[in-house]
Write a protein that holds these residues in place. Structure first.
Motif, short mmCIF file in Angstrom:
data_model
loop_
_atom_site.label_atom_id
_atom_site.label_comp_id
_atom_site.label_asym_id
_atom_site.label_seq_id
_atom_site.Cartn_x
_atom_site.Cartn_y
_atom_site.Cartn_z
N GLY A 101 31.37 29.14 35.52
CA GLY A 101 30.32 30.14 35.38
C GLY A 101 29.48 30.29 36.63
N ARG A 102 29.63 29.39 37.61
CA ARG A 102 28.93 29.52 38.90
C ARG A 102 29.81 30.21 39.94
N LEU A 103 30.97 30.68 39.51
CA LEU A 103 31.93 31.31 40.41
C LEU A 103 31.91 32.82 40.19
N HIS A 104 31.58 33.59 41.23
CA HIS A 104 31.48 35.06 41.11
C HIS A 104 30.55 35.42 39.94
N ARG A 105 29.44 34.69 39.84
CA ARG A 105 28.51 34.89 38.72
C ARG A 105 27.84 36.25 38.78
N HIS A 106 27.65 36.79 39.99
CA HIS A 106 26.98 38.08 40.16
C HIS A 106 27.86 39.03 40.97
N GLU A 107 27.61 40.29 40.78
CA GLU A 107 28.33 41.32 41.54
C GLU A 107 27.74 41.40 42.94
N ARG A 108 28.58 41.16 43.94
CA ARG A 108 28.13 41.25 45.33
C ARG A 108 28.91 42.38 45.99
N GLY A 109 28.32 43.58 45.90
CA GLY A 109 29.00 44.77 46.40
C GLY A 109 30.00 45.28 45.37
N LYS A 110 30.44 46.51 45.54
CA LYS A 110 31.42 47.10 44.63
C LYS A 110 32.72 46.30 44.69
N ASP A 111 33.18 45.88 43.49
CA ASP A 111 34.40 45.07 43.39
C ASP A 111 34.31 43.83 44.27
N GLN A 112 33.11 43.23 44.31
CA GLN A 112 32.85 42.00 45.09
C GLN A 112 33.13 42.22 46.58
N GLY A 113 32.94 43.44 47.03
CA GLY A 113 33.29 43.78 48.41
C GLY A 113 32.44 43.11 49.46
N ASP A 114 31.29 42.57 49.09
CA ASP A 114 30.46 41.88 50.07
C ASP A 114 30.89 40.43 50.29
N ARG A 115 31.86 39.96 49.51
CA ARG A 115 32.38 38.61 49.72
C ARG A 115 33.49 38.66 50.76
N PRO A 116 33.81 37.52 51.39
CA PRO A 116 34.95 37.52 52.31
C PRO A 116 36.21 38.03 51.60
N GLU A 117 37.01 38.78 52.31
CA GLU A 117 38.16 39.44 51.68
C GLU A 117 39.07 38.45 50.95
N ARG A 118 39.28 37.30 51.54
CA ARG A 118 40.18 36.31 50.93
C ARG A 118 39.63 35.77 49.61
N LEU A 119 38.32 35.84 49.45
CA LEU A 119 37.68 35.23 48.28
C LEU A 119 37.16 36.27 47.28
N ARG A 120 37.61 37.51 47.38
CA ARG A 120 37.17 38.52 46.41
C ARG A 120 37.82 38.32 45.05
N THR A 121 38.88 37.53 45.01
CA THR A 121 39.42 37.04 43.75
C THR A 121 38.93 35.61 43.58
N ALA A 122 38.30 35.35 42.44
CA ALA A 122 37.71 34.02 42.23
C ALA A 122 38.80 32.96 42.18
N LEU A 123 38.54 31.83 42.82
CA LEU A 123 39.52 30.74 42.90
C LEU A 123 38.84 29.43 42.55
N CYS A 124 39.49 28.68 41.63
CA CYS A 124 39.04 27.34 41.28
C CYS A 124 40.17 26.36 41.57
N LEU A 125 39.89 25.38 42.40
CA LEU A 125 40.83 24.32 42.72
C LEU A 125 40.46 23.09 41.92
N LEU A 126 41.38 22.62 41.09
CA LEU A 126 41.11 21.49 40.20
C LEU A 126 41.68 20.22 40.81
N THR A 127 40.83 19.23 40.98
CA THR A 127 41.22 17.98 41.63
C THR A 127 40.67 16.82 40.81
N GLY A 128 40.57 15.63 41.42
CA GLY A 128 40.02 14.47 40.71
C GLY A 128 40.99 13.83 39.75
N ALA A 129 42.31 13.96 40.02
CA ALA A 129 43.31 13.37 39.15
C ALA A 129 44.60 13.18 39.93
N ASP A 130 45.43 12.24 39.48
CA ASP A 130 46.79 12.09 39.99
C ASP A 130 47.68 13.01 39.16
#
Length: 979
Positions: free
Chosen positions: A702-731
């Protein structure tokens, strides 16, 4: 007290017609002044206060519970309450009590009321005046009005319990075997005559003589007994304040009405909230209460919450399940206003998981209240005075907003004074307060009275204490029975705490207290349990089984008092985020490489670790890769002022677009612990999270892309306009996956494996949506599968998952059984007295480390106050504090003046789990006590007395119980085993 047959009292006083023997009985004595108060006067004072409490202070919601079952309704309940308050101290008309002050006992002996000296009554402790009063009232009702003894108990137990703990059956039996403590042998008839004369007079002036015969047929409910006990305690405490009700001989010639009027005016107790029911469309209500931006509409879950609150046949339980950031708090406050108008609640209590979340909620409550009262200033039918507000946790006095309200409410009871002639009494701090003014009323502060304030924000502990066997528990029940209760983050509690919460909800349901429960990720089984306990039925009742089957989202559940429950799927607001989910090996180099790749065009990343040690290890590595200025740390191991600064900095840099002018334009990484999961409205382009229970992972998402930053998240870096979660902390290569050791210590392996199992289709890309988790659509399905009973995950995992489940079930059962040790019983059937209600309890319960441990099943943690010690041995406040508070010299030969002491008290720090091992904990306490500054332990320094002080050297280092400690305002506390 004057007779109260009608709304206006008539002139006859309790003392009128009493014999000299009855007038000689004493109730209060001041050793310093030798002033005293006769029993008849204290009885009259208590009854008069009870009239004012009923008419001007007690919420209608409470009065209705007491009146339920009485043929005469509110007026009859009023007479009952006042009569019980007037008679509660009749047990002082006994030798066991009267012999305590020899000069006053001699006055009574001179009137024929013979009694032994105090030392000649070694068993007098068997007859505390509360228990003696219960027995005398029982006898009087049986002899005067023909009551069966069993019928007297629900009424007389109020006198028996007015000092905080209702007596047990063995207490009553012991006193019955020592009748000489109630009436002196050889003088029994005169003692009996005086006792009955006083009780007859109370019945006469309270106007209950014609009601007493009928009351023996009333099955007074346990909730009513508790509330009446609480009200009598309040009346007694007010009437016992010698500044409000002066002792004889100075006040001997003052008429009762004048005495009570002066006391009530000086106390200036705020009246309860009397909320008018809101009218108009939900959007208009929200706009007036929360100031929507121009053109904005309220979200569907908010609109339906308002409409459902209005449509319920009577206010009851409402459970709001909706995604993070959907405005559930605002929906709850709007529903609370409607519920209060319809139920007669006199205020609200908002329960939050932690002190930090309580502090964050407090200004939001104040803003809502000011708008409510501004709008209602001309519409409110009565009670248009100042409002009592409380921040309820152990560090509330250090909160600046609350401290301001305390200053506004300084109308000390000791401010009652004589000014000029004896008949000219006034409050020396008298001033007019506006109807919308919010104050922390001085009399309503403190461990036992604070919750009686009308509007309270506090930790969940304050609510759970309602289920704990503790002294003066009736006061907490009285406080909460008159409010609307809002429980936030309902998913955040373990089995032990939920056991207390269930018991509390069952009592709130019996009191018909409206309750609003909020959660973004509530398991369906837990939803059903909450609804059933509130309604007072079993979870498998036919009217509640369907609650566990609903998987729509957002979801609204309503339970009118007594049920049945109704559930409604609510249209989503349209706010949605698609999160791509991928595994990441638990390797710092792998993390660094991936962040370099993803942040190549800039961006703000949040890395959430499950332990502070992993936070510090990760941040140290990332600073080497990205530079110190690009990495920020957030966790719970900071001094309180530093934690507050850190939260403010996070909001300023990563909050909503309109509030985050300082958002970094290049690369920035926040490495945080679980503090990032709740309350903070922060927004990131990329999330990396340790494996954790599914509901907490969704909170982090819920802390990821929580708010609209520009139209279609256009104010975010282009690579990160699609929200990405990397899950770690496990083997991820183990079968089943193996969470890191720190995560296994924090969370049960069972919940971690269930979380990994329901996420496996997304991580492997075999889910219908591939690697994409859709928020909010997938929230409820993921939570229900993870917390359900059906097998999940690959076949090769099942054997290990079964073992983990068996261990988990055993742990839960142990938690439940442990929670029952000091938990109050279920609500008993009507007519059953509260005999032994708090037997084998914990004594006083308060918001201290020890008190919280009674309702939270966790390892004991150690809290210290941090100062700095120079090489010459002198002490200072830590040097980096803002506002001129840093580097101030601290005296060691005397207590610091209050301003300095408060600064030190604000620098508290909770030591980590390393110091929770019993041997290490004991050693740490011993070492800290050896460093104690004796002058700081005096009663003159209430900020510092009893506190443990951790002294850092000039490099902000120290050694404690075999560990090296290093503190910096950038990273907080680092702990390493000493070499």
């Amino acid at each position: 007290m004057a007779c109260m047959l009608n709304e206006e009292p008539v002139s006859r006083e309790l003392v009128d017609g009493l014999t000299a023997e009855a007038r000689s009985v004493w109730a209060k004595h001041d050793r310093e002044t030798d002033g005293w108060l006769p029993l008849w006067r204290h009885m009259a004072d208590s009854g008069a206060v009870a009239i004012l409490l009923w008419d001007r202070w007690l919420p209608l919601q409470v009065r209705r519970v007491i009146a339920d079952g009485l043929p005469g309704g509110d007026e009859e309940a009023r007479r009952l309450a006042v009569w019980l308050a007037t008679t509660h101290d009749i047990g002082k008309a006994t030798p066991a009590f009267a012999c305590q002050v020899e000069s006053l006992a001699d006055r009574m002996r001179a009137r024929g009321l013979d009694m032994p000296q105090r030392r000649q009554l070694p068993d007098r402790k068997l007859a505390p005046h509360s228990l003696a009063g219960q027995v005398l009232l029982q006898e009087w009702l049986v002899e005067r009005y023909g009551w069966p003894r069993s019928a007297t108990l629900p009424f007389t137990i109020i006198a028996g319990g007015h000092h905080g703990v209702p007596p047990t059956s063995s207490d009553i039996k012991e006193l019955t075997a020592h009748r000489e403590l109630l009436r002196t042998p050889g003088c029994v008839s005169l003692w009996r005559s005086v006792q009955q004369e006083l009780l007859d007079g109370c019945a006469r002036v309270c106007g209950v003589e014609d009601l007493l015969t009928g009351w023996q047929k009333i099955n007074l409910s346990q909730p009513a007994q508790v509330l009446l006990t609480g009200m009598v305690i309040v009346a007694d405490w007010i009437a016992s304040n010698s500044d409000l009700f002066p002792y004889f001989p100075e006040a001997e010639h003052r008429r009762g009405a004048e005495r009570v009027e002066a006391a009530w005016r000086g106390l200036a107790l705020p009246e309860p909230w009397r909320a008018p029911e809101p009218t108009g469309e939900p959007t208009a209500l929200f706009n007036s209460r929360f100031r929507l931006p121009p053109g904005a509409r309220i979200r569907p879950v908010q609109e339906r919450a308002v409409e459902a609150a209005l449509a319920m046949p009577a206010p009851g339980l409402m459970i709001i399940e909706a995604p993070m950031g959907e405005g559930k708090t605002e929906a709850a406050l709007a529903a609370a206003e409607i519920f209060a108008a319809r139920s007669g609640a006199g205020g609200c209590f908002l329960a939050l998981p932690t002190m930090a979340t309580s502090n964050a909620m407090f200004p939001r409550l104040l803003g809502w209240l000011r708008r409510v009262f501004a709008d209602q200033a001309g519409a409110e039918p009565a009670g248009n005075g100042p409002r009592s507000v409380l921040l309820a946790h152990s560090k509330a006095a250090l909160n600046e907003k609350f401290a301001g309200l305390v200053r506004a409410g300084r109308r000390a009871a000791r401010g009652i004074e004589s000014d000029g002639s004896r008949d000219e009494w006034r409050h020396h701090a008298d001033r007019r307060l506006s109807s919308a003014e919010l104050i922390a009323h001085q009399w309503l502060r403190g461990r036992k009275k604070g919750m009686l304030s009308s509007f309270v924000v506090g930790t969940i502990d304050q609510l759970l204490f309602m289920g704990l066997k503790s002294r003066h528990l009736a006061l907490r029940h009285l406080a909460l029975a008159g409010k609307v209760v809002v429980i936030d983050e309902a998913h955040a509690y373990d089995t032990y705490m939920n056991s207390y919460l269930d018991r509390v909800l069952s009592w709130l349901g019996a009191y018909r207290v409206p309750v609003v429960v909020l959660s973004a990720t509530l398991p369906a089984g837990r939803r059903r349990e909450l609804a059933a306990v509130y309604a007072g039925t079993a979870a498998d009742d036919a009217g509640f089984t369907g609650l566990a089957d609903a998987d729509a989202y957002p979801l609204l559940t309503v339970v009118p008092p007594g049920g049945p429950a109704a559930i409604e799927a609510v249209e989503p607001s349209g706010r949605r985020v698609e999160v791509r989910l991928e595994r990441l090996d638990d390797d710092l180099a792998a993390l660094g490489d991936r962040l370099v790749l993803e942040l190549a065009e800039g961006g703000c990343a949040l890395v959430v670790r499950n332990t502070v040690d992993r936070v510090l290890e990760t941040s140290a590595y990332l600073r080497e890769r990205f530079g110190s200025e690009r990495v920020t740390v957030a966790h719970a191991r900071f001094l309180d002022p530093d934690r507050a600064d850190r939260d403010a900095e996070l909001l300023a840099r990563f909050g909503p677009p309109e509030k985050s002018a300082d958002r970094p334009t290049g690369v920035h990484i926040v490495v945080a612990s679980q503090v990032a999961e709740q309350s903070l409205d922060i927004d990131f382009d990329l999330l990396v999270s340790d494996l954790c229970p599914i509901d907490l992972l969704l909170q982090r998402m819920g802390r990821l892309h929580r708010h609209e930053r520009g139209k279609d998240q256009g104010d975010r870096p282009e690579r990160l306009r699609t929200a990405l979660c990397l899950l770690t902390g496990a083997d991820w290569h183990a079968v089943p996956v193996e969470p890191v050791r720190g995560s296994q210590r924090i969370y049960r392996v069972h919940t971690l494996l269930r979380s990994a199992a329901v996420l496996e289709p997304y991580l492997s890309g075999t889910a219908e949506t591939g690697h994409t988790v859709r928020l909010p659509e997938d929230i409820s399905p993921l939570v229900q599968r993870a917390y359900g009973a059906a097998p999940v995950g690959p076949a090769g995992w099942q054997e290990a998952m079964t073992r983990a489940r068996d261990s988990h079930d055993l742990h839960q059962e142990q938690q439940r059984q442990k929670s029952w040790d000091f938990q109050i019983s279920e609500v008993g059937k009507a007519g059953r007295a509260l005999i032994g209600w708090l037997e084998a309890g914990v004594g006083d319960a308060d918001d201290t480390r020890r008190g919280r441990a009674q309702v939270r099943d966790g390892v004991e943690s150690l809290e210290v106050l941090v100062v700095q010690r120079r090489t010459d041995g002198t002490l200072t406040t830590v040097p980096w504090l803002h506002g001129g508070h840093g580097g101030l010299d601290l005296p060691t030969e005397s207590a610091p003046e209050p301003r300095l002491a408060r600064i030190v008290a604000s620098c508290s720090l909770r030591l980590p789990f390393h110091f929770s091992i019993p041997e290490t904990l004991d050693r740490a306490i011993e070492e800290l006590e050896a460093e104690c500054v004796a002058a700081w332990q005096s009663t003159e320094s209430h900020w510092l007395a009893g506190e443990l002080i951790l002294m850092l050297d000039e490099n902000c280092r120290t050694r404690l119980a075999g560990y090296d400690l290093h503190y910096t305002p950038e990273d907080g506390l680092e702990v390493a085993r000493a070499e």
